[in-house]
Design a protein around this motif. Sequence first.
Motif, PDB file in Angstrom:
ATOM      1  N   UNK A 122       0.810  -1.208   0.000  1.00  0.00           N
ATOM      2  CA  UNK A 122       0.000   0.000   0.000  1.00  0.00           C
ATOM      3  C   UNK A 122       0.850   1.267   0.000  1.00  0.00           C
ATOM      4  N   UNK A 123       1.995   1.205   0.667  1.00  0.00           N
ATOM      5  CA  UNK A 123       2.852   2.385   0.839  1.00  0.00           C
ATOM      6  C   UNK A 123       4.305   2.048   0.578  1.00  0.00           C
ATOM      7  N   UNK A 124       5.034   3.000   0.004  1.00  0.00           N
ATOM      8  CA  UNK A 124       6.483   2.917  -0.114  1.00  0.00           C
ATOM      9  C   UNK A 124       7.042   4.096   0.675  1.00  0.00           C
ATOM     10  N   UNK A 125       8.041   3.821   1.503  1.00  0.00           N
ATOM     11  CA  UNK A 125       8.681   4.871   2.291  1.00  0.00           C
ATOM     12  C   UNK A 125      10.155   4.935   1.921  1.00  0.00           C
ATOM     13  N   UNK A 126      10.762   6.080   2.210  1.00  0.00           N
ATOM     14  CA  UNK A 126      12.205   6.231   2.029  1.00  0.00           C
ATOM     15  C   UNK A 126      12.692   7.363   2.907  1.00  0.00           C
ATOM     16  N   UNK A 127      13.998   7.373   3.126  1.00  0.00           N
ATOM     17  CA  UNK A 127      14.668   8.450   3.862  1.00  0.00           C
ATOM     18  C   UNK A 127      15.849   8.924   3.037  1.00  0.00           C
ATOM     19  N   UNK A 128      16.097  10.217   3.075  1.00  0.00           N
ATOM     20  CA  UNK A 128      17.240  10.791   2.354  1.00  0.00           C
ATOM     21  C   UNK A 128      17.709  12.030   3.103  1.00  0.00           C
ATOM     22  N   UNK A 129      18.963  12.358   2.930  1.00  0.00           N
ATOM     23  CA  UNK A 129      19.466  13.599   3.507  1.00  0.00           C
ATOM     24  C   UNK A 129      18.975  14.777   2.667  1.00  0.00           C
ATOM     25  N   UNK A 130      18.797  15.900   3.307  1.00  0.00           N
ATOM     26  CA  UNK A 130      18.264  17.079   2.620  1.00  0.00           C
ATOM     27  C   UNK A 130      19.152  17.575   1.488  1.00  0.00           C
ATOM     28  N   UNK A 131      20.408  17.152   1.460  1.00  0.00           N
ATOM     29  CA  UNK A 131      21.316  17.592   0.394  1.00  0.00           C
ATOM     30  C   UNK A 131      21.397  16.607  -0.765  1.00  0.00           C
ATOM     31  N   UNK A 132      20.530  15.631  -0.799  1.00  0.00           N
ATOM     32  CA  UNK A 132      20.468  14.727  -1.957  1.00  0.00           C
ATOM     33  C   UNK A 132      19.653  15.415  -3.061  1.00  0.00           C
ATOM     34  N   UNK A 133      20.189  16.537  -3.534  1.00  0.00           N
ATOM     35  CA  UNK A 133      19.439  17.379  -4.463  1.00  0.00           C
ATOM     36  C   UNK A 133      19.172  16.713  -5.804  1.00  0.00           C
ATOM     37  N   UNK A 134      19.913  15.658  -6.150  1.00  0.00           N
ATOM     38  CA  UNK A 134      19.641  14.953  -7.399  1.00  0.00           C
ATOM     39  C   UNK A 134      18.421  14.045  -7.257  1.00  0.00           C
ATOM     40  N   UNK A 135      18.294  13.405  -6.111  1.00  0.00           N
ATOM     41  CA  UNK A 135      17.262  12.385  -5.930  1.00  0.00           C
ATOM     42  C   UNK A 135      15.924  12.950  -5.454  1.00  0.00           C
ATOM     43  N   UNK A 136      15.941  13.967  -4.606  1.00  0.00           N
ATOM     44  CA  UNK A 136      14.691  14.457  -4.022  1.00  0.00           C
ATOM     45  C   UNK A 136      13.676  14.910  -5.072  1.00  0.00           C
ATOM     46  N   UNK A 137      14.068  15.666  -6.110  1.00  0.00           N
ATOM     47  CA  UNK A 137      13.072  16.021  -7.139  1.00  0.00           C
ATOM     48  C   UNK A 137      12.532  14.794  -7.883  1.00  0.00           C
ATOM     49  N   UNK A 138      13.370  13.797  -8.074  1.00  0.00           N
ATOM     50  CA  UNK A 138      12.915  12.560  -8.712  1.00  0.00           C
ATOM     51  C   UNK A 138      11.845  11.896  -7.862  1.00  0.00           C
ATOM     52  N   UNK A 139      12.106  11.749  -6.564  1.00  0.00           N
ATOM     53  CA  UNK A 139      11.132  11.118  -5.682  1.00  0.00           C
ATOM     54  C   UNK A 139       9.814  11.897  -5.686  1.00  0.00           C
ATOM     55  N   UNK A 140       9.914  13.202  -5.562  1.00  0.00           N
ATOM     56  CA  UNK A 140       8.689  14.014  -5.525  1.00  0.00           C
ATOM     57  C   UNK A 140       7.952  13.954  -6.870  1.00  0.00           C
ATOM     58  N   UNK A 141       8.709  13.896  -7.952  1.00  0.00           N
ATOM     59  CA  UNK A 141       8.100  13.778  -9.273  1.00  0.00           C
ATOM     60  C   UNK A 141       7.349  12.467  -9.469  1.00  0.00           C
ATOM     61  N   UNK A 142       7.733  11.447  -8.715  1.00  0.00           N
ATOM     62  CA  UNK A 142       7.034  10.160  -8.770  1.00  0.00           C
ATOM     63  C   UNK A 142       5.811  10.130  -7.862  1.00  0.00           C
ATOM     64  N   UNK A 143       5.625  11.207  -7.082  1.00  0.00           N
ATOM     65  CA  UNK A 143       4.453  11.283  -6.216  1.00  0.00           C
ATOM     66  C   UNK A 143       4.734  11.135  -4.734  1.00  0.00           C
ATOM     67  N   UNK A 144       6.000  10.995  -4.347  1.00  0.00           N
ATOM     68  CA  UNK A 144       6.328  10.915  -2.924  1.00  0.00           C
ATOM     69  C   UNK A 144       6.023  12.250  -2.250  1.00  0.00           C
ATOM     70  N   UNK A 145       5.510  12.177  -1.028  1.00  0.00           N
ATOM     71  CA  UNK A 145       5.207  13.362  -0.225  1.00  0.00           C
ATOM     72  C   UNK A 145       5.880  13.219   1.135  1.00  0.00           C
TER      73      UNK A 145
END
Length: 180
Positions: A122-145
């Motif tokens: 039902x859910x996918x979770x993840x953790x990342x450091x705030x400076x993972x500027x390459x990955x964070x937009x990708x995750x959010x673009x996939x619908x992660x909140x």
Amino acid sequence: MVKVIAVETEEEVAAVKALIYEFIDWLGARYPELEELIKDYFSNQGFDEEMSNLLGVFGPPGGACLLAYHQGEPVGILMMKPHGETEVEMNRMFVKESARGLGIGKALAVRLVEEARRIGYDWMILSALDRHFEALPLYRGLGFVDDSERPPDSGDEREIRLKLDLRSGDALRPPRPDRS
């Protein structure tokens, strides 16, 4: 051309492990001031056990270990492992610097989300450091909140916790199969 596979063979496992160690070296070089935090994070994740039983932790039936190839060379990894009965955790996204900008991270992430839906999470979770500027937009673009309800894995305020509702779908993310 990018090819993403589910890891099955010992040769593929060896390629994943090599990329994981390259990822750890990259983290250390990028965040030298966070050396202890990174070491504690991997220790708390049971990293040594994960490495000795990679497909047992990140393989079927409840997990997945993906390996991306570009021009025949292994260049990216992404894994998931169960985190409760209805939740799965995305782990260890890494794309070699020489292969960045080719859409490999997105190809890995889309395939992993598809696999999580296929399994029935039902859910996918993840953790990342705030400076993972390459990955964070990708995750959010996939619908992660943001997932501010979940406690931090590292105890560090720079850790960003995200979640994705796998029960809904769109053109990028096909709906999950019916579990009945």
